[in-house]
Design a protein around this motif. Structure first.
Motif, PDB file in Angstrom:
ATOM      1  N   LEU A 178      41.445  40.752  41.354  1.00 38.22           N
ATOM      2  CA  LEU A 178      42.641  41.389  41.923  1.00 38.22           C
ATOM      3  C   LEU A 178      43.871  40.650  41.416  1.00 38.22           C
ATOM      4  O   LEU A 178      43.955  39.419  41.537  1.00 38.22           O
ATOM      5  CB  LEU A 178      42.587  41.346  43.452  1.00 38.22           C
ATOM      6  N   ASP A 179      44.793  41.386  40.837  1.00 41.90           N
ATOM      7  CA  ASP A 179      46.019  40.780  40.286  1.00 41.90           C
ATOM      8  C   ASP A 179      45.700  39.691  39.271  1.00 41.90           C
ATOM      9  O   ASP A 179      46.427  38.691  39.166  1.00 41.90           O
ATOM     10  CB  ASP A 179      46.887  40.205  41.411  1.00 41.90           C
ATOM     11  N   GLY A 180      44.602  39.861  38.533  1.00 46.38           N
ATOM     12  CA  GLY A 180      44.209  38.884  37.531  1.00 46.38           C
ATOM     13  C   GLY A 180      43.519  37.660  38.083  1.00 46.38           C
ATOM     14  O   GLY A 180      43.133  36.766  37.317  1.00 46.38           O
ATOM     15  N   ASP A 181      43.344  37.594  39.390  1.00 49.59           N
ATOM     16  CA  ASP A 181      42.690  36.439  40.028  1.00 49.59           C
ATOM     17  C   ASP A 181      41.223  36.740  40.304  1.00 49.59           C
ATOM     18  O   ASP A 181      40.864  37.853  40.694  1.00 49.59           O
ATOM     19  CB  ASP A 181      43.364  36.102  41.357  1.00 49.59           C
ATOM     20  N   ARG A 209      43.758  40.352  51.283  1.00 54.62           N
ATOM     21  CA  ARG A 209      44.292  40.682  49.968  1.00 54.62           C
ATOM     22  C   ARG A 209      43.748  42.028  49.471  1.00 54.62           C
ATOM     23  O   ARG A 209      44.468  42.808  48.832  1.00 54.62           O
ATOM     24  CB  ARG A 209      43.945  39.599  48.947  1.00 54.62           C
ATOM     25  N   ARG A 228      44.169  48.256  48.997  1.00 57.10           N
ATOM     26  CA  ARG A 228      44.429  48.177  47.561  1.00 57.10           C
ATOM     27  C   ARG A 228      43.170  48.505  46.760  1.00 57.10           C
ATOM     28  O   ARG A 228      42.057  48.553  47.295  1.00 57.10           O
ATOM     29  CB  ARG A 228      44.926  46.778  47.190  1.00 57.10           C
ATOM     30  N   HIS A 235      40.818  47.217  43.609  1.00 54.80           N
ATOM     31  CA  HIS A 235      40.515  46.031  42.799  1.00 54.80           C
ATOM     32  C   HIS A 235      39.432  46.381  41.786  1.00 54.80           C
ATOM     33  O   HIS A 235      38.849  47.468  41.821  1.00 54.80           O
ATOM     34  CB  HIS A 235      40.048  44.867  43.683  1.00 54.80           C
TER      35      HIS A 235
END
Length: 212
Positions: free
Chosen positions: A97-100, A117, A121, A123
């Motif tokens: 998620l978000d590059g993490d 998180r 959303r 992922h």
């Protein structure tokens, strides 16, 4: 056509079940994890590269463990005499998620933070599969998009209290209670579980074709 017998280098019951579903006879290699941090992310390593590299590392560790005298468990009823020559299957699943990389939670607070998180959303779930056979490493990676509903604090608290998030990448199991959180899935349900059935079967067919 696929190999008649393989070795699964994973203690995951979900991967074991998926191979059973595909009708693939297999023994299980319970390879001791390396000392230190579990599957660390290397400095500057992209999350998408991490999952592939980790799966390759697992395959090399399994090969080294067998060479040092390690033996399979959960032996099927029909055990081939040449089992030591069987292909070795490894996999790694990562929630991104978000590059993490959202790995396995350290505790309930960590699990709750990940679920907050993910709430509301979409992922990605990357599952890399590596098949070690005859000195080669064949690999594939399946990427799925998973959407979560908005989760209330009560939803998160109850889910963490169930114990299901622990030991799961991203702190959830799509085949368990978290199925109720999923608003949409684009990709592979078995891939999100931990072993994409289609990609795994394709790799096994490659091995069988090469062996003929």
């Amino acid at each position: 056509m696929m190999p008649t017998f393989i070795l699964l280098a994973s203690a995951s019951p979900r991967r074991h079940e998926i191979l059973d579903q595909l009708g693939i006879a297999h023994g299980i290699l319970r390879v001791p994890p390396p000392e230190g941090e579990d599957e660390p992310l290397l400095p500057g390593e992209a999350a998408a590269d991490y999952v592939r590299r980790t799966a390759r590392d697992k395959a090399r560790q399994a090969l080294a463990w067998l060479a040092a005298g390690g033996r399979p468990t959960d032996i099927p009823a029909t055990w081939p005499e040449d089992w030591a020559q069987a292909p070795i299957l490894c996999a790694d699943t990562t929630v991104i998620l978000d590059g993490d990389v959202l790995g396995k939670p350290a505790d309930a607070a960590d699990a709750a933070a990940m679920l907050r998180r993910l709430s509301g959303r979409t992922h990605q779930v990357h599952t890399a599969v590596v098949l070690a056979s005859q000195g080669r490493l064949l690999e594939a990676c399946q990427i799925s998009q998973v959407g979560f509903q908005d989760l209330s604090d009560a939803d998160i608290q109850q889910y963490c209290a169930s114990g299901e998030p622990f030991g799961k990448a991203g702190s959830y199991a799509i085949q368990g209670r978290a199925a109720a959180f999923i608003t949409h899935l684009s990709g592979s349900h078995s891939g999100v579980m931990g072993l994409p059935a289609h990609e795994t079967a394709q790799l096994l067919r490659q091995v069988a074709t090469h062996a003929r």
